[in-house]
Design an enzyme around this catalytic site. Sequence first.
Site, PDB file in Angstrom:
ATOM      1  N   THR A 131      -9.672  -4.754   1.888  1.00 43.15           N
ATOM      2  CA  THR A 131     -10.552  -5.167   3.029  1.00 43.15           C
ATOM      3  C   THR A 131     -11.222  -3.923   3.698  1.00 43.15           C
ATOM      4  OG1 THR A 131      -8.632  -5.298   4.275  1.00 43.15           O
ATOM      5  CG2 THR A 131      -9.370  -7.314   3.309  1.00 43.15           C
ATOM      6  N   SER A 177       5.232  12.441  -4.405  1.00 41.95           N
ATOM      7  CA  SER A 177       3.740  12.688  -4.616  1.00 41.95           C
ATOM      8  C   SER A 177       3.160  13.244  -3.385  1.00 41.95           C
ATOM      9  CB  SER A 177       3.478  11.182  -4.784  1.00 41.95           C
ATOM     10  OG  SER A 177       1.977  11.188  -4.730  1.00 41.95           O
ATOM     11  N   THR A 214       3.166 -12.503   2.896  1.00 39.02           N
ATOM     12  CA  THR A 214       2.089 -12.982   1.770  1.00 39.02           C
ATOM     13  C   THR A 214       2.794 -14.507   1.210  1.00 39.02           C
ATOM     14  OG1 THR A 214       0.421 -12.638  -0.004  1.00 39.02           O
ATOM     15  CG2 THR A 214       2.778 -11.547  -0.171  1.00 39.02           C
ATOM     16  N   LYS A 222       1.607   2.155  -5.136  1.00 39.26           N
ATOM     17  CA  LYS A 222       2.150   1.634  -6.094  1.00 39.26           C
ATOM     18  C   LYS A 222       1.263   2.025  -7.340  1.00 39.26           C
ATOM     19  CE  LYS A 222       2.301  -2.475  -4.170  1.00 39.26           C
ATOM     20  NZ  LYS A 222       2.065  -2.129  -2.988  1.00 39.26           N
ATOM     21  N   GLY A 223      -0.222   1.823  -7.164  1.00 40.69           N
ATOM     22  CA  GLY A 223      -0.916   2.156  -8.283  1.00 40.69           C
ATOM     23  C   GLY A 223      -0.885   3.268  -8.923  1.00 40.69           C
ATOM     24  N   LYS A 224      -0.701   4.478  -7.958  1.00 42.84           N
ATOM     25  CA  LYS A 224      -0.661   5.783  -8.538  1.00 42.84           C
ATOM     26  C   LYS A 224       0.590   6.095  -9.304  1.00 42.84           C
ATOM     27  CE  LYS A 224       0.471  10.164  -7.948  1.00 42.84           C
ATOM     28  NZ  LYS A 224       0.469  11.674  -7.246  1.00 42.84           N
ATOM     29  N   ARG A 235       2.609 -28.817  -6.386  1.00 41.64           N
ATOM     30  CA  ARG A 235       2.142 -29.382  -7.580  1.00 41.64           C
ATOM     31  C   ARG A 235       0.813 -30.144  -7.841  1.00 41.64           C
ATOM     32  NH1 ARG A 235       7.612 -32.641  -7.185  1.00 41.64           N
ATOM     33  NH2 ARG A 235       6.463 -32.632  -5.002  1.00 41.64           N
ATOM     34  N   GLN A 247       1.918  -5.960  -3.200  1.00 37.89           N
ATOM     35  CA  GLN A 247       2.375  -6.166  -1.984  1.00 37.89           C
ATOM     36  C   GLN A 247       3.654  -5.133  -1.686  1.00 37.89           C
ATOM     37  OE1 GLN A 247       1.532  -9.406  -3.324  1.00 37.89           O
ATOM     38  NE2 GLN A 247      -0.749  -8.473  -3.007  1.00 37.89           N
ATOM     39  N   GLY A 302      -4.516  -4.215  -3.559  1.00 36.67           N
ATOM     40  CA  GLY A 302      -5.752  -3.169  -3.999  1.00 36.67           C
ATOM     41  C   GLY A 302      -4.822  -2.009  -4.451  1.00 36.67           C
ATOM     42  N   HIS A 303      -4.758  -1.468  -5.703  1.00 37.88           N
ATOM     43  CA  HIS A 303      -3.888  -0.445  -6.273  1.00 37.88           C
ATOM     44  C   HIS A 303      -5.013   0.728  -6.472  1.00 37.88           C
ATOM     45  CE1 HIS A 303      -0.390  -3.521  -7.260  1.00 37.88           C
ATOM     46  NE2 HIS A 303      -1.017  -3.471  -6.001  1.00 37.88           N
ATOM     47  N   ALA A 315      -7.460  -0.644   0.861  1.00 43.34           N
ATOM     48  CA  ALA A 315      -8.256  -0.687  -0.612  1.00 43.34           C
ATOM     49  C   ALA A 315      -8.752  -1.960  -0.839  1.00 43.34           C
ATOM     50  CB  ALA A 315      -7.382  -0.238  -1.769  1.00 43.34           C
ATOM     51  N   GLY A 367      -0.356  14.002  -3.334  1.00 45.61           N
ATOM     52  CA  GLY A 367      -1.722  13.637  -3.458  1.00 45.61           C
ATOM     53  C   GLY A 367      -2.196  12.605  -4.177  1.00 45.61           C
ATOM     54  N   ASP A 377       0.687  -1.334  -0.124  1.00 41.79           N
ATOM     55  CA  ASP A 377      -0.224  -0.088  -0.084  1.00 41.79           C
ATOM     56  C   ASP A 377       0.855   1.318  -0.057  1.00 41.79           C
ATOM     57  OD1 ASP A 377      -2.168  -1.704   0.079  1.00 41.79           O
ATOM     58  OD2 ASP A 377      -2.284  -1.527   2.401  1.00 41.79           O
TER      59      ASP A 377
HETATM   60  P1  GDP Z   1      -0.575   0.319  -3.546  1.00 41.67           P
HETATM   61  O1  GDP Z   1      -1.331  -0.905  -3.122  1.00 41.67           O
HETATM   62  O2  GDP Z   1       0.671   0.530  -3.080  1.00 41.67           O
HETATM   63  O3  GDP Z   1      -1.330   0.848  -4.924  1.00 41.67           O
HETATM   64  O4  GDP Z   1      -1.645   1.527  -2.681  1.00 41.67           O
HETATM   65  P2  GDP Z   1      -2.878   1.470  -2.206  1.00 41.67           P
HETATM   66  O5  GDP Z   1      -3.845   2.191  -3.211  1.00 41.67           O
HETATM   67  O6  GDP Z   1      -3.436   0.447  -1.481  1.00 41.67           O
HETATM   68  O7  GDP Z   1      -2.993   2.769  -1.041  1.00 41.67           O
HETATM   69  C1  GDP Z   1      -2.112   3.910  -1.236  1.00 41.67           C
HETATM   70  C2  GDP Z   1      -3.338   5.127  -0.840  1.00 41.67           C
HETATM   71  O8  GDP Z   1      -2.697   6.376  -0.981  1.00 41.67           O
HETATM   72  C3  GDP Z   1      -4.492   5.209  -2.119  1.00 41.67           C
HETATM   73  O9  GDP Z   1      -5.441   5.495  -1.385  1.00 41.67           O
HETATM   74  C4  GDP Z   1      -3.981   6.229  -3.005  1.00 41.67           C
HETATM   75  O10 GDP Z   1      -4.873   6.903  -3.641  1.00 41.67           O
HETATM   76  C5  GDP Z   1      -3.189   7.214  -2.051  1.00 41.67           C
HETATM   77  N1  GDP Z   1      -1.996   8.004  -2.488  1.00 41.67           N
HETATM   78  C6  GDP Z   1      -1.021   7.766  -3.228  1.00 41.67           C
HETATM   79  N2  GDP Z   1      -0.166   8.684  -3.169  1.00 41.67           N
HETATM   80  C7  GDP Z   1      -0.690   9.651  -2.632  1.00 41.67           C
HETATM   81  C8  GDP Z   1      -0.206  11.041  -2.180  1.00 41.67           C
HETATM   82  O11 GDP Z   1       0.949  11.346  -2.443  1.00 41.67           O
HETATM   83  N3  GDP Z   1      -1.027  11.757  -1.202  1.00 41.67           N
HETATM   84  C9  GDP Z   1      -2.131  10.994  -0.778  1.00 41.67           C
HETATM   85  N4  GDP Z   1      -3.029  12.098  -0.026  1.00 41.67           N
HETATM   86  N5  GDP Z   1      -2.744   9.932  -1.166  1.00 41.67           N
HETATM   87  C10 GDP Z   1      -1.682   9.115  -2.062  1.00 41.67           C
HETATM   88  P1  IMO Z   2      -0.843  -4.153  -2.199  1.00 39.00           P
HETATM   89  O1  IMO Z   2      -0.552  -4.686  -3.444  1.00 39.00           O
HETATM   90  C1  IMO Z   2      -1.024  -4.611   1.861  1.00 39.00           C
HETATM   91  C2  IMO Z   2      -0.994  -8.680   3.645  1.00 39.00           C
HETATM   92  C3  IMO Z   2      -2.266  -9.012   4.377  1.00 39.00           C
HETATM   93  C4  IMO Z   2      -1.650 -10.049   5.531  1.00 39.00           C
HETATM   94  C5  IMO Z   2      -0.436 -10.541   4.721  1.00 39.00           C
HETATM   95  C6  IMO Z   2      -1.000 -11.772   4.064  1.00 39.00           C
HETATM   96  O2  IMO Z   2      -2.237  -3.232  -2.395  1.00 39.00           O
HETATM   97  O3  IMO Z   2       0.206  -3.385  -1.601  1.00 39.00           O
HETATM   98  P2  IMO Z   2      -2.754 -12.640   2.181  1.00 39.00           P
HETATM   99  O4  IMO Z   2      -3.951 -12.515   1.854  1.00 39.00           O
HETATM  100  O5  IMO Z   2      -1.492 -12.194   0.952  1.00 39.00           O
HETATM  101  O6  IMO Z   2      -2.394 -14.032   2.409  1.00 39.00           O
HETATM  102  O7  IMO Z   2      -2.168 -11.853   3.494  1.00 39.00           O
HETATM  103  O8  IMO Z   2      -0.437  -9.817   3.472  1.00 39.00           O
HETATM  104  N1  IMO Z   2      -1.149  -8.130   2.285  1.00 39.00           N
HETATM  105  C7  IMO Z   2      -1.117  -6.779   2.152  1.00 39.00           C
HETATM  106  N2  IMO Z   2      -0.972  -5.520   2.495  1.00 39.00           N
HETATM  107  N3  IMO Z   2      -1.006  -4.312   0.588  1.00 39.00           N
HETATM  108  C8  IMO Z   2      -1.302  -5.527  -0.010  1.00 39.00           C
HETATM  109  O9  IMO Z   2      -1.265  -5.333  -1.442  1.00 39.00           O
HETATM  110  C9  IMO Z   2      -1.422  -6.810   0.493  1.00 39.00           C
HETATM  111  N4  IMO Z   2      -1.629  -8.085   0.042  1.00 39.00           N
HETATM  112  C10 IMO Z   2      -1.561  -8.784   1.208  1.00 39.00           C
HETATM  113  O10 IMO Z   2      -2.853  -7.743   5.085  1.00 39.00           O
HETATM  114  O11 IMO Z   2      -1.153  -9.104   6.464  1.00 39.00           O
HETATM  115 MG    MG Z   3      -2.902  -1.550  -1.843  1.00 35.27          MG
END
Ligand code: GDP
Ligand code: IMO
Ligand code: MG
Length: 423
Positions: free
Chosen positions: A299, A411, A238, A16-18, A143, A223, A40-41, A297, A413, A13
């Site tokens: 759960t 970044s 994970t 990465k998505g952004k 396997r 992750q 969840g990106h 994003a 925002g 989290d």
């Molecule tokens: P990812 O899993 O690495 O793609 O990250 P997530 O989307 O799960 O969580 C990152 C959160 O931070 C999301 O709600 C993004 O919209 C938000 N985000 C990313 N960059 C920024 C930033 O620079 N500022 C703010 N306020 N939010 C950001």
């Molecule tokens: P993104 O790509 C944050 C965490 C879970 C738990 C552990 C194992 O959005 O960054 P799993 O369901 O993979 O067996 O859970 O890993 N986890 C994440 N935490 N961002 C993720 O993905 C995650 N994917 C799994 O919360 O602690």
């Molecule tokens: Mg995420």
Amino acid sequence: MANTILVGAQWGDEGKGKIIDVLTESADIVVRTQGGNNAGHTVHIRGQKYILHLVPSGILRKKKICVIGNGVVVDPVSLVEEIRVLKQLGIRIGGNLFLSETAHVVLPYHRELDAQREILKGKNKIGTTKRGIGPAYGDKAARTGLRVIDLVNPKRFKQLLELKIKENNEILRAFGAQPLSFKKVLAEYRAAGDYLAPFVTNTVILLHEAVRRGDDILFEGAQGTFLDIDHGTYPFVTSSNTTAGGSCTGSGIPPHRIDRVVGVMKAYTTRVGEGPLPTENAEIADMLHAMGREFGATTGRPRRCGWFDSVATRHACMVNGIDELAVTNIDGLDSVETIKVCIGYRDGRQRFDYVPNDIELLARCQPVYAEFRGWRSPTHEARSWKELPAKTRSYLKALAELTGAKLTIASVGPGREQTIFVP
Ligand code: GDP
Ligand code: IMO
Ligand code: MG
């Protein structure tokens, strides 16, 4: 030309998505190589929010090819739903999304086993996303898994699934859980298989053709480094290699074709799920949650929050070979008076400048902090390095120096435009 791996340098989290969305502008192909719909990106484009779970975030830009590689575990029913939702939001999908024949399939018994194992673990639970990721990768390693190539072959899928349901129902009964109906699962997964069939291909060949053409490939990590099955805080991890090496095995593109590795990290630290988080801090968690930030994003769980941990990010830099850093969520610290950064761990009289492998020791470790004066002004409207407050710039430079890589993106925002390329 540059083939770029993008990884999370913390516990997932990181934003990465952004950053993928930003980098996709100059890429031709975006590939997911590990993980599943536990990811969840989030991407914000012109006020619209998109959350990608299995589909590469590159899909949001026109004329880009997106690939779900062999290293991903795919829940076909959830993938179909994700494609439907994206289409409803006006995203064109068809001819631009490809799914590997050899990716493993997540089935309902994986999800059920994931949930049952967590219940059995009680207070020692991992805090998984309950998407069946661990059991699906478990079957792959044992396997005994089913792959996409089986899913789209009706006769073979029926035979294999019948055996698997029989075996897993025995296990589910032993847990005291409801057994699954073979007929129901078959119908649901066959329908998903038919829907997905046009997307299925040999993605290794597809990607190597792209390499020969000189296309730029962007590998979308899911992750983060400390959730890596080998390099993370095991067992609170994970089940895939979330570090840079996973991009090669999960796509079939060899290491010498990779030109750079970008590590994404927040200006502070978050973690969702259980396991050690040395810099965890209730005050910063309360502050961010009160701003409506840091809820998962996938759960919706509130994320645990803490100060930036440079011991962890330096370690991430080492195992991923990170060349460049993208620091996100800088604006999250806009109101903080004194910002702390962890520069070492201490356990009694012992000091560590790396992340110890012993999970109990790591859980005991106390962070050693350096302090920075906060900038205490809004940064979300800054569009260039110069427009950032001087104190923000020195904080970011310090993070990069402590981490040991070059800062290239800042970044401020969630929006695409809230991105600063650091000169
Ligand atoms: P990812 O899993 O690495 O793609 O990250 P997530 O989307 O799960 O969580 C990152 C959160 O931070 C999301 O709600 C993004 O919209 C938000 N985000 C990313 N960059 C920024 C930033 O620079 N500022 C703010 N306020 N939010 C950001
Ligand atoms: P993104 O790509 C944050 C965490 C879970 C738990 C552990 C194992 O959005 O960054 P799993 O369901 O993979 O067996 O859970 O890993 N986890 C994440 N935490 N961002 C993720 O993905 C995650 N994917 C799994 O919360 O602690
Ligand atoms: Mg995420």
